[in-house]
Structure formats: C-alpha cells, structure tokens
Design an enzyme around this catalytic site. Structure first.
Site, PDB file in Angstrom:
ATOM      1  N   LEU A  42       0.834  -1.092   0.012  1.00 15.34           N
ATOM      2  CA  LEU A  42      -0.053  -0.076  -0.039  1.00 15.34           C
ATOM      3  C   LEU A  42       0.988   1.368  -0.015  1.00 15.34           C
ATOM      4  O   LEU A  42       2.140   1.367   0.604  1.00 15.34           O
ATOM      5  CB  LEU A  42      -0.778  -0.263   1.348  1.00 15.34           C
ATOM      6  CG  LEU A  42      -1.773  -1.343   1.198  1.00 15.34           C
ATOM      7  CD1 LEU A  42      -2.545  -1.280   2.639  1.00 15.34           C
ATOM      8  CD2 LEU A  42      -2.704  -1.346   0.076  1.00 15.34           C
ATOM      9  N   GLU A  64       0.189   5.936  -0.832  1.00 15.11           N
ATOM     10  CA  GLU A  64      -0.711   7.027  -0.405  1.00 15.11           C
ATOM     11  C   GLU A  64      -1.837   7.080  -1.470  1.00 15.11           C
ATOM     12  O   GLU A  64      -2.933   7.639  -0.950  1.00 15.11           O
ATOM     13  CB  GLU A  64       0.164   8.738  -0.524  1.00 15.11           C
ATOM     14  CG  GLU A  64       1.036   8.932   0.602  1.00 15.11           C
ATOM     15  CD  GLU A  64       1.802  10.001   0.503  1.00 15.11           C
ATOM     16  OE1 GLU A  64       1.075  10.993  -0.081  1.00 15.11           O
ATOM     17  OE2 GLU A  64       2.922  10.007   0.871  1.00 15.11           O
ATOM     18  N   HIS A  88      -3.608   4.241  -2.585  1.00 10.03           N
ATOM     19  CA  HIS A  88      -4.463   3.473  -1.720  1.00 10.03           C
ATOM     20  C   HIS A  88      -5.107   4.254  -0.699  1.00 10.03           C
ATOM     21  O   HIS A  88      -6.231   4.143  -0.337  1.00 10.03           O
ATOM     22  CB  HIS A  88      -3.716   2.092  -1.413  1.00 10.03           C
ATOM     23  CG  HIS A  88      -3.190   1.327  -2.184  1.00 10.03           C
ATOM     24  ND1 HIS A  88      -1.948   1.442  -2.586  1.00 10.03           N
ATOM     25  CD2 HIS A  88      -3.995   0.527  -3.246  1.00 10.03           C
ATOM     26  CE1 HIS A  88      -1.505   0.330  -3.512  1.00 10.03           C
ATOM     27  NE2 HIS A  88      -2.687   0.059  -3.996  1.00 10.03           N
ATOM     28  N   LYS A  91      -5.278   6.267 -11.864  1.00 13.16           N
ATOM     29  CA  LYS A  91      -4.025   6.006 -12.533  1.00 13.16           C
ATOM     30  C   LYS A  91      -4.329   4.726 -13.316  1.00 13.16           C
ATOM     31  O   LYS A  91      -3.493   4.564 -14.338  1.00 13.16           O
ATOM     32  CB  LYS A  91      -2.911   5.715 -11.594  1.00 13.16           C
ATOM     33  CG  LYS A  91      -1.568   5.382 -12.164  1.00 13.16           C
ATOM     34  CD  LYS A  91      -0.601   4.951 -11.076  1.00 13.16           C
ATOM     35  CE  LYS A  91      -0.811   3.485 -10.575  1.00 13.16           C
ATOM     36  NZ  LYS A  91      -0.376   2.518 -11.649  1.00 13.16           N
ATOM     37  N   ASP A  92      -5.175   3.739 -12.955  1.00 12.06           N
ATOM     38  CA  ASP A  92      -5.734   2.688 -13.928  1.00 12.06           C
ATOM     39  C   ASP A  92      -7.071   3.101 -14.497  1.00 12.06           C
ATOM     40  O   ASP A  92      -7.842   2.358 -14.245  1.00 12.06           O
ATOM     41  CB  ASP A  92      -5.730   1.215 -13.068  1.00 12.06           C
ATOM     42  CG  ASP A  92      -4.194   1.041 -12.396  1.00 12.06           C
ATOM     43  OD1 ASP A  92      -3.185   1.043 -13.033  1.00 12.06           O
ATOM     44  OD2 ASP A  92      -4.200   0.678 -11.131  1.00 12.06           O
ATOM     45  N   LYS A 125       2.057   7.609  -8.037  1.00 13.54           N
ATOM     46  CA  LYS A 125       2.541   6.625  -6.792  1.00 13.54           C
ATOM     47  C   LYS A 125       2.067   5.353  -7.397  1.00 13.54           C
ATOM     48  O   LYS A 125       0.807   5.100  -7.831  1.00 13.54           O
ATOM     49  CB  LYS A 125       1.722   6.878  -5.596  1.00 13.54           C
ATOM     50  CG  LYS A 125       2.342   8.421  -4.986  1.00 13.54           C
ATOM     51  CD  LYS A 125       1.814   8.678  -3.562  1.00 13.54           C
ATOM     52  CE  LYS A 125       2.323   9.719  -2.933  1.00 13.54           C
ATOM     53  NZ  LYS A 125       3.618   9.660  -2.397  1.00 13.54           N
ATOM     54  N   SER A 139       2.857   0.933  -6.515  1.00  8.31           N
ATOM     55  CA  SER A 139       3.663  -0.170  -5.739  1.00  8.31           C
ATOM     56  C   SER A 139       4.984  -0.733  -6.625  1.00  8.31           C
ATOM     57  O   SER A 139       6.013  -1.109  -6.071  1.00  8.31           O
ATOM     58  CB  SER A 139       2.657  -1.451  -5.474  1.00  8.31           C
ATOM     59  OG  SER A 139       1.365  -1.022  -4.701  1.00  8.31           O
TER      60      SER A 139
END
Length: 288
Positions: A33, A35, A37, A149-150, A184, A186
C-alpha cells in the site's frame, strides 16, 4: 480492524452489515500500500459506514513472463497501514481460497481491452473482471473505489457493473502523485535511482499532450508524436503512447469530447503507466 481470510467469513460479515442497514465502501488492492491507496480509503471512509479493503495479488491478471512472483508483498506493513487509515475489515485470502483447484467459470471482457494495457497483456482484464466479480459478490459493497492511474481498469469496471446490473456505485479517485509528478505505484520501488529520475518524463509528456489539445490541436497523431519525443529521451522502452475516447476507448479523429492520453514505459524491472483525461468543451468541437 478485523482481518478475515476466508470467502465464507467475509461474505457472512458483509451480509450482516447490509442487513443492519450499513453502507459498505470497498477498496480492492494487490497490497504494498501507498498514499494512492490511502486516498481511496479516505474517500471511502467519508462516504460509508464500513470500509472493507482486500489485499490479493491476483495470479489471473498476470500473463506469461510478467512479474507475479516479483510483485512486492509485505502483508504486515500493509495490515498496519490499513488499520491506521481507518479500514474496518481487511480481507486477505490465498489464491486457493479465491480459485480452488481450477476455475469452472471466468469472465471474458469483450470491449475496452484491445488497446493500451490490454493490447500487450493478453487476458489481463479477463483476470481483473473475474476476481472483481468474486470480490464484489463476497463484500456486498454499496460503493467501490478505484484510482484513475489505472483508467483502463476503471473503464472495464464501469462496463462490468453496468453490463451485469450490479447495484454498486463506482467511485473513481484522482491519481495520487509524488512531488515531482510521478504517479504513486507499488512498482516504483523496483526503479533504479537513474530510472526514478527519468520516470518523471511520463507525467511531463502527458502534460504536454494535454496542453496541445487545450490549445486547439485536434490531430491525435501530432499529439502522440510530441509525447513520444519526450519519452524517447529516457532509457525505458515505450509500450504505448495513445489517445482514445473515454471511457469507451475508441479512436477519435479529430479529437472531440472526453479523451484519455495514456502512456506505458517499461524500465528494467518496472512497467509504469500514467494518463491524463482531457475534456474538450463543446464550443471548441464546433470550431473544428
């Protein structure tokens, strides 16, 4: 915060919440996780009585040669972050719990998947749609939260919810960024130091493309050439730099209405994606 591991337990718990008249905000994640998320959780916390988060690295959405085993995992760190951010229920199943020995039925997405990430990741969005259908059935959400973002995933989820008449409200949340503009993710931890600096080119390229469109450029190829010229200065390999209508993800030439500018770049150990949505005003369309 309650942590749950089995499908039966999460289904029983969330059904009871709904029987009590409580609203449920669901945040599905693959963990590690950050920021971004947390911004989803923050929004879900404001909107709902109960916040449920899942952490599940879904093997079905990783294709051959992709980074399923390498995908970063730290469940204890994630558990602490989830608890500290206001998550009420954390669902952390194993793959065997979600799929058994071999799935009998899986989802097949027919539209919005033959471009952008779907073009180079065959079966990816089938895996996404399959696991989300399962998770939605297990968590009984009032609302579900996804980061923009996705954006292609958001478009697919929009289709999934609408096509299957799911009584769920989809809440897209703006992309969370580092101070230098990098989205941001992962996967950012897998960037080398020099790649981390180069990765800021993704957002710069998107901003330049959006600027061109806002200043009147309506030729998608001209915008894409400008974007690529910025990305080509990095050591990464450009997967795509494209423009489509949104959320339908269809070619639009000349550019009109709401469009998405989206890029993907493969660095040595991390594939990064980013996008910007541009809404072309109706009066500008008429001037074409």
């Amino acid at each position: 915060m309650i942590q749950i591991y089995t499908a039966k337990d999460i289904q029983n718990l969330t059904k009871n919440y709904r029987k009590e008249g409580k609203t449920i905000g669901f945040v599905p994640t693959m963990g590690f996780l950050h920021e971004g998320h947390m911004s989803l959780v923050e929004k879900a916390r404001k909107d709902n009585d109960i916040v449920v988060m899942s952490i599940f690295v879904n093997p079905m959405q990783f294709g051959p040669g992709e980074d399923y085993e390498a995908y970063p995992r730290d469940i204890e760190r994630d558990r602490q972050l989830a608890a500290g951010s206001g998550v009420d229920v954390l669902f952390t199943p194993e793959p065997e719990e979600m799929y058994g020995q071999e799935p009998t039925v899986t989802a097949s997405v027919k539209k919005r998947t033959d471009v952008l990430c779907g073009r180079s990741r065959e079966g990816h969005f089938d895996g996404v749609a399959t696991v989300l259908t399962k998770l939605f059935n297990l968590t009984s959400p009032t609302r579900v939260y996804f980061g923009m973002k996705d954006a292609q995933q958001v478009a697919v989820v929009d289709g999934l919810i609408n096509d299957f008449f799911m009584d769920i409200e989809l809440i897209p949340v703006e992309t969370k960024r580092e101070e230098d503009g990098l989205a941001k993710s992962s996967r950012n931890v897998n960037l080398r130091a020099e790649e981390r600096q180069e990765a800021t080119a993704l957002y710069r390229a998107l901003q330049r493309g959006a600027e061109l469109i806002r200043n009147g450029e309506r030729d998608p190829e001209a915008v894409k050439r400008e974007i690529r010229s910025i990305l080509e200065k990095t050591s990464g390999v450009i997967d795509y730099a494209d423009i489509y209508s949104y959320p339908d993800l269809e070619i639009r030439d000349p550019l009109t209405g709401k469009v998405i500018i989206a890029v993907a770049v493969q660095f040595s150990k991390a594939r990064l994606i980013d996008n910007i949505i541009v809404d072309i005003p109706a009066d500008q369309k008429e001037d074409l």
